[in-house]
Design an enzyme around this catalytic site. Sequence first.
Site, mmCIF file in Angstrom:
data_model
loop_
_atom_site.group_PDB
_atom_site.id
_atom_site.type_symbol
_atom_site.label_atom_id
_atom_site.label_comp_id
_atom_site.label_asym_id
_atom_site.label_seq_id
_atom_site.Cartn_x
_atom_site.Cartn_y
_atom_site.Cartn_z
ATOM 1 N N LEU A 60 32.723 8.949 2.518
ATOM 2 C CA LEU A 60 31.914 8.979 3.749
ATOM 3 C C LEU A 60 31.056 7.711 3.823
ATOM 4 C CD1 LEU A 60 31.361 11.007 6.161
ATOM 5 C CD2 LEU A 60 29.279 11.628 4.916
ATOM 6 N N GLY A 61 31.730 6.578 3.969
ATOM 7 C CA GLY A 61 31.006 5.300 4.078
ATOM 8 C C GLY A 61 30.916 4.883 5.532
ATOM 9 N N ARG A 62 30.925 3.569 5.741
ATOM 10 C CA ARG A 62 30.785 3.051 7.115
ATOM 11 C C ARG A 62 31.904 3.586 8.017
ATOM 12 N NH1 ARG A 62 29.449 -2.161 3.922
ATOM 13 N NH2 ARG A 62 31.559 -1.706 3.226
ATOM 14 N N ILE A 63 33.150 3.477 7.539
ATOM 15 C CA ILE A 63 34.266 3.939 8.376
ATOM 16 C C ILE A 63 34.344 5.467 8.357
ATOM 17 C CG2 ILE A 63 36.765 3.820 8.765
ATOM 18 C CD1 ILE A 63 36.691 1.043 7.366
ATOM 19 N N ARG A 120 31.053 9.928 -4.668
ATOM 20 C CA ARG A 120 30.551 10.070 -6.031
ATOM 21 C C ARG A 120 29.227 10.812 -6.075
ATOM 22 N NH1 ARG A 120 31.356 3.853 -7.166
ATOM 23 N NH2 ARG A 120 30.608 3.972 -5.023
ATOM 24 N N ARG A 137 43.652 2.833 0.747
ATOM 25 C CA ARG A 137 44.570 1.923 0.068
ATOM 26 C C ARG A 137 45.660 2.781 -0.556
ATOM 27 N NH1 ARG A 137 42.863 -1.637 2.596
ATOM 28 N NH2 ARG A 137 41.716 -3.489 1.947
ATOM 29 N N ASP A 144 48.940 4.863 6.544
ATOM 30 C CA ASP A 144 48.828 3.477 7.029
ATOM 31 C C ASP A 144 48.957 2.509 5.859
ATOM 32 O OD1 ASP A 144 48.310 1.488 9.025
ATOM 33 O OD2 ASP A 144 46.235 1.333 8.342
ATOM 34 N N GLU A 155 52.825 -2.526 -0.720
ATOM 35 C CA GLU A 155 53.064 -3.034 0.639
ATOM 36 C C GLU A 155 53.710 -4.420 0.601
ATOM 37 O OE1 GLU A 155 49.328 -2.788 2.738
ATOM 38 O OE2 GLU A 155 49.144 -0.657 2.278
ATOM 39 N N HIS A 172 50.129 -0.582 7.964
ATOM 40 C CA HIS A 172 48.777 -1.090 7.681
ATOM 41 C C HIS A 172 48.178 -1.798 8.908
ATOM 42 C CE1 HIS A 172 45.937 -2.529 4.243
ATOM 43 N NE2 HIS A 172 45.278 -2.399 5.385
ATOM 44 N N VAL A 173 47.949 -1.012 9.949
ATOM 45 C CA VAL A 173 47.432 -1.571 11.205
ATOM 46 C C VAL A 173 46.068 -0.994 11.575
ATOM 47 C CG1 VAL A 173 49.684 -2.163 12.193
ATOM 48 C CG2 VAL A 173 48.777 0.161 12.524
ATOM 49 N N GLY A 174 45.364 -0.458 10.575
ATOM 50 C CA GLY A 174 44.068 0.186 10.843
ATOM 51 C C GLY A 174 43.139 -0.653 11.705
HETATM 52 P P1 NAP Z 1 32.144 1.817 2.365
HETATM 53 O O1 NAP Z 1 31.136 1.825 3.461
HETATM 54 O O2 NAP Z 1 31.824 1.145 1.098
HETATM 55 O O3 NAP Z 1 32.556 3.334 2.082
HETATM 56 C C1 NAP Z 1 33.327 3.697 0.999
HETATM 57 C C2 NAP Z 1 33.034 5.147 0.666
HETATM 58 O O4 NAP Z 1 33.871 5.506 -0.446
HETATM 59 C C3 NAP Z 1 31.610 5.408 0.268
HETATM 60 O O5 NAP Z 1 31.137 6.452 1.027
HETATM 61 C C4 NAP Z 1 31.668 5.780 -1.200
HETATM 62 O O6 NAP Z 1 30.752 6.835 -1.432
HETATM 63 C C5 NAP Z 1 33.099 6.266 -1.384
HETATM 64 N N1 NAP Z 1 33.584 5.983 -2.740
HETATM 65 C C6 NAP Z 1 33.550 4.824 -3.404
HETATM 66 N N2 NAP Z 1 34.064 4.960 -4.637
HETATM 67 C C7 NAP Z 1 34.420 6.258 -4.747
HETATM 68 C C8 NAP Z 1 34.999 7.026 -5.792
HETATM 69 N N3 NAP Z 1 35.306 6.483 -6.985
HETATM 70 N N4 NAP Z 1 35.226 8.337 -5.576
HETATM 71 C C9 NAP Z 1 34.911 8.900 -4.383
HETATM 72 N N5 NAP Z 1 34.360 8.222 -3.350
HETATM 73 C C10 NAP Z 1 34.120 6.910 -3.530
HETATM 74 O O7 NAP Z 1 33.501 1.154 2.870
HETATM 75 P P2 NAP Z 1 34.128 1.128 4.345
HETATM 76 O O8 NAP Z 1 33.653 -0.061 5.063
HETATM 77 O O9 NAP Z 1 33.939 2.474 4.964
HETATM 78 O O10 NAP Z 1 35.674 0.891 3.966
HETATM 79 C C11 NAP Z 1 36.336 1.804 3.128
HETATM 80 C C12 NAP Z 1 37.717 1.335 2.760
HETATM 81 O O11 NAP Z 1 38.614 1.549 3.826
HETATM 82 C C13 NAP Z 1 37.911 -0.149 2.441
HETATM 83 O O12 NAP Z 1 37.447 -0.487 1.163
HETATM 84 C C14 NAP Z 1 39.415 -0.288 2.566
HETATM 85 O O13 NAP Z 1 40.035 0.032 1.333
HETATM 86 C C15 NAP Z 1 39.779 0.759 3.605
HETATM 87 N N6 NAP Z 1 40.163 0.139 4.890
HETATM 88 C C16 NAP Z 1 41.447 0.284 5.333
HETATM 89 C C17 NAP Z 1 41.800 -0.277 6.543
HETATM 90 C C18 NAP Z 1 43.189 -0.150 7.070
HETATM 91 O O14 NAP Z 1 43.619 -1.006 7.831
HETATM 92 N N7 NAP Z 1 43.909 0.894 6.748
HETATM 93 C C19 NAP Z 1 40.878 -1.014 7.289
HETATM 94 C C20 NAP Z 1 39.598 -1.122 6.804
HETATM 95 C C21 NAP Z 1 39.244 -0.535 5.599
HETATM 96 P P3 NAP Z 1 29.927 6.960 -2.805
HETATM 97 O O15 NAP Z 1 29.349 5.593 -3.081
HETATM 98 O O16 NAP Z 1 28.909 7.997 -2.520
HETATM 99 O O17 NAP Z 1 30.927 7.375 -3.821
HETATM 100 C C1 8YV Z 2 42.888 -5.648 7.046
HETATM 101 C C2 8YV Z 2 41.893 -3.735 5.713
HETATM 102 O O1 8YV Z 2 44.006 -5.583 7.851
HETATM 103 O O2 8YV Z 2 39.691 -4.476 6.088
HETATM 104 C C3 8YV Z 2 40.490 -3.941 5.300
HETATM 105 O O3 8YV Z 2 40.154 -3.542 4.173
HETATM 106 O O4 8YV Z 2 42.644 -3.109 5.042
HETATM 107 C C4 8YV Z 2 42.370 -4.263 7.014
HETATM 108 O O5 8YV Z 2 41.363 -4.240 7.979
HETATM 109 C C5 8YV Z 2 43.259 -6.287 5.788
HETATM 110 O O6 8YV Z 2 42.264 -6.363 4.863
HETATM 111 C C6 8YV Z 2 43.703 -7.687 6.078
HETATM 112 O O7 8YV Z 2 44.672 -7.961 5.203
#
Ligand code: NAP
Ligand code: 8YV
Length: 340
Positions: free
Chosen positions: A168-171, A191, A248, A272, A277, A295-297
């Site tokens: 439950l982070g930013r996204i 955590r 991921r 996604d 990949e 992977h088009v999030g």
């Molecule tokens: P964020 O704000 O840092 O949020 C991450 C969340 O994960 C936090 O709430 C954290 O909570 C939790 N977390 C971290 N380590 C953990 C663990 N070991 N066990 C359980 N929970 C854990 O990050 P964000 O900006 O929301 O982004 C999150 C992730 O989304 C990125 O790192 C990336 O991998 C993925 N993403 C994917 C796409 C896509 O295109 N598919 C795009 C953007 C991002 P606690 O600290 O309380 O554990």
């Molecule tokens: C991007 C992502 O497409 O921000 C991330 O963590 O997974 C995606 O937004 C990727 O990082 C760019 O390769």
Amino acid sequence: MAPGGGVETGSPGGNVSDFETLMFSPMPPLVVEGVAACSRLHKLWEAADKEKTLAEIAPRIRGIATGGGHAKVDGDMLGRFPNLEIVSSFGVGYDHIDAGWAGKHGIVVTNTPDVLNDEVADTTFGLMLCAVRQLPQADRYVRAGNWPKAPFPLTASLRGRTLGILGLGRIGRTIARRAEAFGMKVIYHGRRPQDDAPYLYFPTAAGLARSCDILVAITPGGPETKHLVNADVLEALGPNGIFINVARGSVCDQDALIAALRDRKILTAGLDVYADEPNVPKELIEMEHVVLLPHVGSGTKHTRDAMGQLVVDNLRSFISGRGPLTPVAETPWPATRRAS
Ligand code: NAP
Ligand code: 8YV
């Protein structure tokens, strides 16, 4: 060509400083142009002999702009640049960079948080609706001319469903707000519990899975979250459960997921991200009931531009002495300078 045979660029009319930046592979034009305008940019992919060029320019490199392809930027790679000060990465996830190593060596790493929250949350909901309502399958059904023969089968529904958010982070919070608007109950695991979150906390991923209908993974990748979603968690999600992975590929045990889908231990999945990949296992591709995205999030022009601009702005701010805008947790600013 740069002195010594490296590939040198730099914006002809821009403020090319004596700060030298390296890019391993092509990044969006906005990033290439922006970095070239605020530093002397070396485009490694244009070098005839990459190793020779790297050896020649490495001592002068103070900045790296990277991301997009998730090529590993580990300690061995970072250690090749004795005067490196900043790695500006494209994307919020930075599991492809050894940020711990960077922090210990006085190198700041920046990522692109927040500017993609809404886009990724939208994609998550699109993927969730597709998986639950089997919308891509319904589209294929119409195109195959099957509708006149029989109506498309009824599907599962979002109605009365509980959404379990793993991370439950930013996204994650942006997804949660959308879920509220859809009338869904939201629960989460991380955590630690978050005092300001109006959702029920579960101390384990399996506990969360047992109590929700749709489990969305949106944690960072890397060793700490490796296979957080394993066979036990999928078993706990149950035969009506739906798994959505926008985090991921490493966060989920892909073999266990394939087995759970094959054996109908869960209803379906929307993915996604994948373990290797852009390679998606044949088993997943052959499963009609799963929904697969490449992977088009964050993949819109609007949001990728915003991410690219933040890569440039981090570098520009750092070079001008104002410090990085969005350093990652492992490399807080001001950084501890190099000990050796
Ligand atoms: P964020 O704000 O840092 O949020 C991450 C969340 O994960 C936090 O709430 C954290 O909570 C939790 N977390 C971290 N380590 C953990 C663990 N070991 N066990 C359980 N929970 C854990 O990050 P964000 O900006 O929301 O982004 C999150 C992730 O989304 C990125 O790192 C990336 O991998 C993925 N993403 C994917 C796409 C896509 O295109 N598919 C795009 C953007 C991002 P606690 O600290 O309380 O554990
Ligand atoms: C991007 C992502 O497409 O921000 C991330 O963590 O997974 C995606 O937004 C990727 O990082 C760019 O390769």
